[in-house]
Design a protein around this motif. Structure first.
Motif, PDB file in Angstrom:
ATOM      1  N   ALA A  20      -0.574  -4.160  -7.927  1.00 35.62           N
ATOM      2  CA  ALA A  20      -0.194  -2.762  -7.730  1.00 35.62           C
ATOM      3  C   ALA A  20       0.216  -2.527  -6.274  1.00 35.62           C
ATOM      4  O   ALA A  20       1.239  -1.876  -6.007  1.00 35.62           O
ATOM      5  N   GLU A  21      -0.569  -3.055  -5.354  1.00 34.67           N
ATOM      6  CA  GLU A  21      -0.249  -2.877  -3.936  1.00 34.67           C
ATOM      7  C   GLU A  21       1.080  -3.534  -3.581  1.00 34.67           C
ATOM      8  O   GLU A  21       1.908  -2.955  -2.874  1.00 34.67           O
ATOM      9  N   GLN A  22       1.321  -4.738  -4.088  1.00 38.38           N
ATOM     10  CA  GLN A  22       2.584  -5.422  -3.787  1.00 38.38           C
ATOM     11  C   GLN A  22       3.773  -4.653  -4.356  1.00 38.38           C
ATOM     12  O   GLN A  22       4.802  -4.505  -3.697  1.00 38.38           O
ATOM     13  N   ALA A  23       3.638  -4.156  -5.572  1.00 41.78           N
ATOM     14  CA  ALA A  23       4.714  -3.369  -6.179  1.00 41.78           C
ATOM     15  C   ALA A  23       4.975  -2.098  -5.371  1.00 41.78           C
ATOM     16  O   ALA A  23       6.131  -1.706  -5.163  1.00 41.78           O
ATOM     17  N   ALA A  24       3.916  -1.445  -4.897  1.00 40.61           N
ATOM     18  CA  ALA A  24       4.057  -0.232  -4.103  1.00 40.61           C
ATOM     19  C   ALA A  24       4.740  -0.536  -2.771  1.00 40.61           C
ATOM     20  O   ALA A  24       5.613   0.226  -2.324  1.00 40.61           O
ATOM     21  N   ALA A  61      16.933   2.642   1.702  1.00 38.47           N
ATOM     22  CA  ALA A  61      17.874   3.659   1.228  1.00 38.47           C
ATOM     23  C   ALA A  61      17.863   4.912   2.107  1.00 38.47           C
ATOM     24  O   ALA A  61      18.555   5.880   1.817  1.00 38.47           O
ATOM     25  N   GLY A  62      17.050   4.901   3.161  1.00 36.88           N
ATOM     26  CA  GLY A  62      17.028   6.024   4.085  1.00 36.88           C
ATOM     27  C   GLY A  62      15.938   7.047   3.862  1.00 36.88           C
ATOM     28  O   GLY A  62      15.931   8.105   4.477  1.00 36.88           O
ATOM     29  N   GLU A  63      14.977   6.734   2.993  1.00 42.30           N
ATOM     30  CA  GLU A  63      13.888   7.665   2.672  1.00 42.30           C
ATOM     31  C   GLU A  63      12.600   7.213   3.355  1.00 42.30           C
ATOM     32  O   GLU A  63      12.103   6.122   3.093  1.00 42.30           O
ATOM     33  N   PRO A  64      12.011   8.015   4.255  1.00 41.00           N
ATOM     34  CA  PRO A  64      10.723   7.620   4.833  1.00 41.00           C
ATOM     35  C   PRO A  64       9.635   7.683   3.760  1.00 41.00           C
ATOM     36  O   PRO A  64       9.681   8.534   2.874  1.00 41.00           O
ATOM     37  N   VAL A  65       8.670   6.776   3.844  1.00 38.93           N
ATOM     38  CA  VAL A  65       7.630   6.674   2.812  1.00 38.93           C
ATOM     39  C   VAL A  65       6.258   6.592   3.460  1.00 38.93           C
ATOM     40  O   VAL A  65       6.063   5.892   4.453  1.00 38.93           O
ATOM     41  N   VAL A  66       5.303   7.304   2.861  1.00 35.10           N
ATOM     42  CA  VAL A  66       3.889   7.162   3.212  1.00 35.10           C
ATOM     43  C   VAL A  66       3.208   6.519   2.012  1.00 35.10           C
ATOM     44  O   VAL A  66       3.281   7.040   0.897  1.00 35.10           O
ATOM     45  N   LEU A  67       2.591   5.358   2.232  1.00 30.63           N
ATOM     46  CA  LEU A  67       1.884   4.635   1.187  1.00 30.63           C
ATOM     47  C   LEU A  67       0.394   4.727   1.470  1.00 30.63           C
ATOM     48  O   LEU A  67      -0.057   4.378   2.561  1.00 30.63           O
ATOM     49  N   GLU A  68      -0.356   5.212   0.484  1.00 31.19           N
ATOM     50  CA  GLU A  68      -1.808   5.314   0.628  1.00 31.19           C
ATOM     51  C   GLU A  68      -2.462   4.461  -0.446  1.00 31.19           C
ATOM     52  O   GLU A  68      -2.121   4.556  -1.625  1.00 31.19           O
ATOM     53  N   ILE A  69      -3.402   3.617  -0.025  1.00 25.74           N
ATOM     54  CA  ILE A  69      -4.089   2.693  -0.936  1.00 25.74           C
ATOM     55  C   ILE A  69      -5.560   3.094  -1.013  1.00 25.74           C
ATOM     56  O   ILE A  69      -6.208   3.279   0.018  1.00 25.74           O
ATOM     57  N   GLY A 127     -12.727   5.175  -4.654  1.00 33.53           N
ATOM     58  CA  GLY A 127     -11.917   6.323  -4.260  1.00 33.53           C
ATOM     59  C   GLY A 127     -11.701   6.463  -2.773  1.00 33.53           C
ATOM     60  O   GLY A 127     -10.905   7.278  -2.325  1.00 33.53           O
ATOM     61  N   ALA A 128     -12.422   5.671  -1.971  1.00 29.84           N
ATOM     62  CA  ALA A 128     -12.248   5.724  -0.521  1.00 29.84           C
ATOM     63  C   ALA A 128     -10.875   5.187  -0.134  1.00 29.84           C
ATOM     64  O   ALA A 128     -10.315   4.323  -0.817  1.00 29.84           O
ATOM     65  N   ARG A 129     -10.331   5.696   0.958  1.00 31.65           N
ATOM     66  CA  ARG A 129      -9.021   5.241   1.411  1.00 31.65           C
ATOM     67  C   ARG A 129      -9.145   3.888   2.097  1.00 31.65           C
ATOM     68  O   ARG A 129      -9.899   3.720   3.052  1.00 31.65           O
ATOM     69  N   ALA A 130      -8.393   2.907   1.607  1.00 33.38           N
ATOM     70  CA  ALA A 130      -8.393   1.571   2.187  1.00 33.38           C
ATOM     71  C   ALA A 130      -7.351   1.462   3.293  1.00 33.38           C
ATOM     72  O   ALA A 130      -7.520   0.700   4.239  1.00 33.38           O
ATOM     73  N   GLY A 131      -6.266   2.203   3.162  1.00 38.28           N
ATOM     74  CA  GLY A 131      -5.219   2.149   4.172  1.00 38.28           C
ATOM     75  C   GLY A 131      -4.150   3.181   3.906  1.00 38.28           C
ATOM     76  O   GLY A 131      -3.975   3.654   2.778  1.00 38.28           O
ATOM     77  N   ARG A 132      -3.450   3.529   4.977  1.00 46.72           N
ATOM     78  CA  ARG A 132      -2.344   4.478   4.893  1.00 46.72           C
ATOM     79  C   ARG A 132      -1.250   3.909   5.784  1.00 46.72           C
ATOM     80  O   ARG A 132      -1.490   3.634   6.963  1.00 46.72           O
ATOM     81  N   PHE A 133      -0.050   3.748   5.234  1.00 45.66           N
ATOM     82  CA  PHE A 133       1.041   3.095   5.939  1.00 45.66           C
ATOM     83  C   PHE A 133       2.291   3.962   5.911  1.00 45.66           C
ATOM     84  O   PHE A 133       2.591   4.585   4.895  1.00 45.66           O
ATOM     85  N   LEU A 134       3.017   3.943   7.029  1.00 46.83           N
ATOM     86  CA  LEU A 134       4.284   4.652   7.131  1.00 46.83           C
ATOM     87  C   LEU A 134       5.408   3.634   7.123  1.00 46.83           C
ATOM     88  O   LEU A 134       5.388   2.680   7.909  1.00 46.83           O
ATOM     89  N   PHE A 135       6.364   3.838   6.236  1.00 46.48           N
ATOM     90  CA  PHE A 135       7.572   3.027   6.185  1.00 46.48           C
ATOM     91  C   PHE A 135       8.711   3.939   6.639  1.00 46.48           C
ATOM     92  O   PHE A 135       9.206   4.753   5.858  1.00 46.48           O
ATOM     93  N   PRO A 136       9.122   3.841   7.914  1.00 45.85           N
ATOM     94  CA  PRO A 136      10.176   4.736   8.397  1.00 45.85           C
ATOM     95  C   PRO A 136      11.510   4.401   7.741  1.00 45.85           C
ATOM     96  O   PRO A 136      11.772   3.249   7.397  1.00 45.85           O
ATOM     97  N   SER A 137      12.330   5.419   7.575  1.00 43.90           N
ATOM     98  CA  SER A 137      13.652   5.166   6.991  1.00 43.90           C
ATOM     99  C   SER A 137      14.473   4.376   7.994  1.00 43.90           C
ATOM    100  O   SER A 137      14.391   4.595   9.192  1.00 43.90           O
ATOM    101  N   HIS A 138      15.233   3.441   7.491  1.00 43.93           N
ATOM    102  CA  HIS A 138      16.101   2.681   8.375  1.00 43.93           C
ATOM    103  C   HIS A 138      17.455   2.445   7.750  1.00 43.93           C
ATOM    104  O   HIS A 138      18.271   1.748   8.313  1.00 43.93           O
ATOM    105  N   GLY A 139      17.724   3.009   6.601  1.00 44.57           N
ATOM    106  CA  GLY A 139      19.044   3.027   5.975  1.00 44.57           C
ATOM    107  C   GLY A 139      19.955   1.884   6.341  1.00 44.57           C
ATOM    108  O   GLY A 139      19.727   0.750   5.976  1.00 44.57           O
TER     109      GLY A 139
END
Length: 83
Positions: free
Chosen positions: A33-37, A47-55, A60-72
């Motif tokens: 699931a994490e790899q697919a996300a 594609a130019g869309e910034p993404v926030v990924l939360e695992i 239910g505790a947060r394991a990590g939060r990652f920002l994927f900045p858009s780079h189109g």
């Protein structure tokens, strides 16, 4: 506004949900699931869309939060940043 993607446990495995068309994606393991996300987040960033990924962990505790900045159209893949 960034796109949000969440990886979290479900009753029968793991799901990837968020600002996705077609509903949540189901996986047998958290690793898959994490790899697919992450793959999805990279494609959206390409594609130019910034993404926030939360695992989330099983409890239910947060394991990590990652920002994927858009780079189109920029050359080279931008790395995810821990948020």
């Amino acid at each position: 506004m960034p796109c949000f993607i969440f990886v979290e446990p479900s009753s029968d495995g793991w799901i990837v949900r968020g600002d996705l068309s077609g509903g949540p994606l189901k996986f047998a393991t958290g690793a898959r699931a994490e790899q697919a996300a992450r793959d999805l987040a990279h494609r959206l960033a390409d594609a130019g869309e910034p993404v926030v990924l939360e695992i989330r962990l099983r409890d239910g505790a947060r394991a990590g939060r990652f920002l994927f900045p858009s780079h189109g159209a920029q050359t080279g893949a931008a790395l995810a940043r821990r948020a």
